[in-house]
Design an enzyme around this catalytic site. Sequence first.
Site, PDB file in Angstrom:
ATOM      1  N   ASP A  36       0.824  -1.204   0.060  1.00 53.39           N
ATOM      2  CA  ASP A  36       0.109   0.069  -0.027  1.00 53.39           C
ATOM      3  C   ASP A  36       0.872   1.269   0.007  1.00 53.39           C
ATOM      4  OD1 ASP A  36       0.431  -0.407   2.711  1.00 53.39           O
ATOM      5  OD2 ASP A  36      -1.349  -0.005   3.557  1.00 53.39           O
ATOM      6  N   ALA A 122      -2.619  -7.352  16.979  1.00 54.37           N
ATOM      7  CA  ALA A 122      -2.549  -8.536  16.177  1.00 54.37           C
ATOM      8  C   ALA A 122      -2.340  -8.455  14.537  1.00 54.37           C
ATOM      9  CB  ALA A 122      -3.734  -9.466  16.753  1.00 54.37           C
ATOM     10  N   LEU A 124      -4.591  -7.051  12.913  1.00 57.49           N
ATOM     11  CA  LEU A 124      -6.423  -7.016  12.594  1.00 57.49           C
ATOM     12  C   LEU A 124      -6.627  -5.507  12.459  1.00 57.49           C
ATOM     13  CD1 LEU A 124      -7.569 -10.236  14.125  1.00 57.49           C
ATOM     14  CD2 LEU A 124      -6.524 -10.003  11.889  1.00 57.49           C
ATOM     15  N   ASP A 171      -5.796  -0.106   6.052  1.00 59.26           N
ATOM     16  CA  ASP A 171      -6.433  -0.595   6.931  1.00 59.26           C
ATOM     17  C   ASP A 171      -7.615   0.198   7.306  1.00 59.26           C
ATOM     18  OD1 ASP A 171      -4.358  -2.116   7.132  1.00 59.26           O
ATOM     19  OD2 ASP A 171      -3.324  -1.144   8.999  1.00 59.26           O
TER      20      ASP A 171
HETATM   21  C1  GLA Z   1       0.145  -2.414   8.519  1.00 55.04           C
HETATM   22  C2  GLA Z   1      -0.031  -0.855   7.977  1.00 55.04           C
HETATM   23  C3  GLA Z   1      -0.777  -1.067   6.603  1.00 55.04           C
HETATM   24  C4  GLA Z   1      -0.123  -1.865   5.571  1.00 55.04           C
HETATM   25  C5  GLA Z   1       0.259  -3.296   6.253  1.00 55.04           C
HETATM   26  C6  GLA Z   1       1.355  -4.351   5.534  1.00 55.04           C
HETATM   27  O1  GLA Z   1      -1.164  -3.017   8.804  1.00 55.04           O
HETATM   28  O2  GLA Z   1      -0.811  -0.198   8.589  1.00 55.04           O
HETATM   29  O3  GLA Z   1      -0.779   0.187   5.906  1.00 55.04           O
HETATM   30  O4  GLA Z   1       1.314  -1.481   5.154  1.00 55.04           O
HETATM   31  O5  GLA Z   1       0.796  -3.219   7.486  1.00 55.04           O
HETATM   32  O6  GLA Z   1       0.736  -4.695   4.399  1.00 55.04           O
END
Ligand code: GLA
Length: 385
Positions: A36, A122, A124, A171
Amino acid sequence: MTPRVAAVFREHFGDPTGAVVAKAPGRVNLIGEHTDYNDGFVLPTIIDRHVEVVARKRSDRRVRIVAADLGERRDNNLDNPIDYTDSGWLPYVLGVVHELALRGRIELGVDVVFRGTVPHRAGLSSSAALEVATALALDSVFNLWLNPIEMARLCRDVEHRYAGVRCGIMDQFASRLGKSDHALLIDCRSLDARHVPMPLGDHRLVIVDSGVRRELADSVYNQRRTECEEAVAVLREAEGSVTSLRDVTLDKLAKHESNLPPDLFSRCRHVVSENHRVLEACESLAGGDLLTFGRLMNASHFSLRNDFGVSHPVLDRMVEEAIQVDGVLGARLTGAGFGGCTVNLVKQTALPDLEQRMQPLIDDWSLRSIVIRSPEHARVTEVIA
Ligand code: GLA
């Protein structure tokens, strides 16, 4: 509003009339890890764990926040500087409030109570769910009419400025825009997104928590992002059109291998190949080709382990054990890595076998696993008149 939250609100702030209740879900990323912030593609889906925020506008500039599950309260003021060193929940909630004030969208403070069921740290996205639920509640309380992408961006900025994690937008975007029974394909460069149906049939997505925790901010997360930026700078010297790893193909990367230190080359190889995997995974998922989808999940894990260096021995064991189970089509670490969870694509009838395989590696299957069933999308659930 759940009775417990109502009771906590009443206890701290009196009659809740005028309050709104907002909910936002956590997410699990199915594929597309560490892409991302490289302008790439991701494919997360929401989970049936969420954060609930109750908020009511004040007539002064005080901001009072209660974390109902922890029994903690912090009183603040929009005119006070933020304590950036607080490593708990405060930066996420107060960050959203302050950010809206800084942008001139709100002038008054709020009373907030929140609780949640997304496991913490975690992988999530409990913090994204908290930010999005707070932003949704404030949006409603102050009639801001923030559009969903603007809200996701604001919440991502909060994470950067107040929590010190230079994360991408996945996220917050997934928590705000994800919907039940669909994955969300996000193009993190254009921010175009598409809900992709998940015809899973008799298969389930199962999340298993390793119990291994590592602070995102303290971890190698920011370092990985810097490494990607360094690689882009090198590649741009050679080819001026490269502005992010999104502009790089595997062929182009191979051409410049000798210009890059071996570690940086591997980081790039993960990101570039992961972008391909996301698009292929998306096609296979939409077409019901779960075998291919599972194979791509496995490939993603091994690329994160070998090339991107963000796995953990416990996660590796969990994936290796899971893919031995007849009926498990794919398994991989999900989220930033260094600990947290795996996500597994499993035939429903193979669930007991997966449980048996995981049991020696985790303490308690019933506490540590989530079978995704019917998550609820982010929304304001109640306005208390
Ligand atoms: C975390 C970050 C996201 C992304 C993931 C890895 O969740 O908040 O922005 O970079 O790691 O894919």
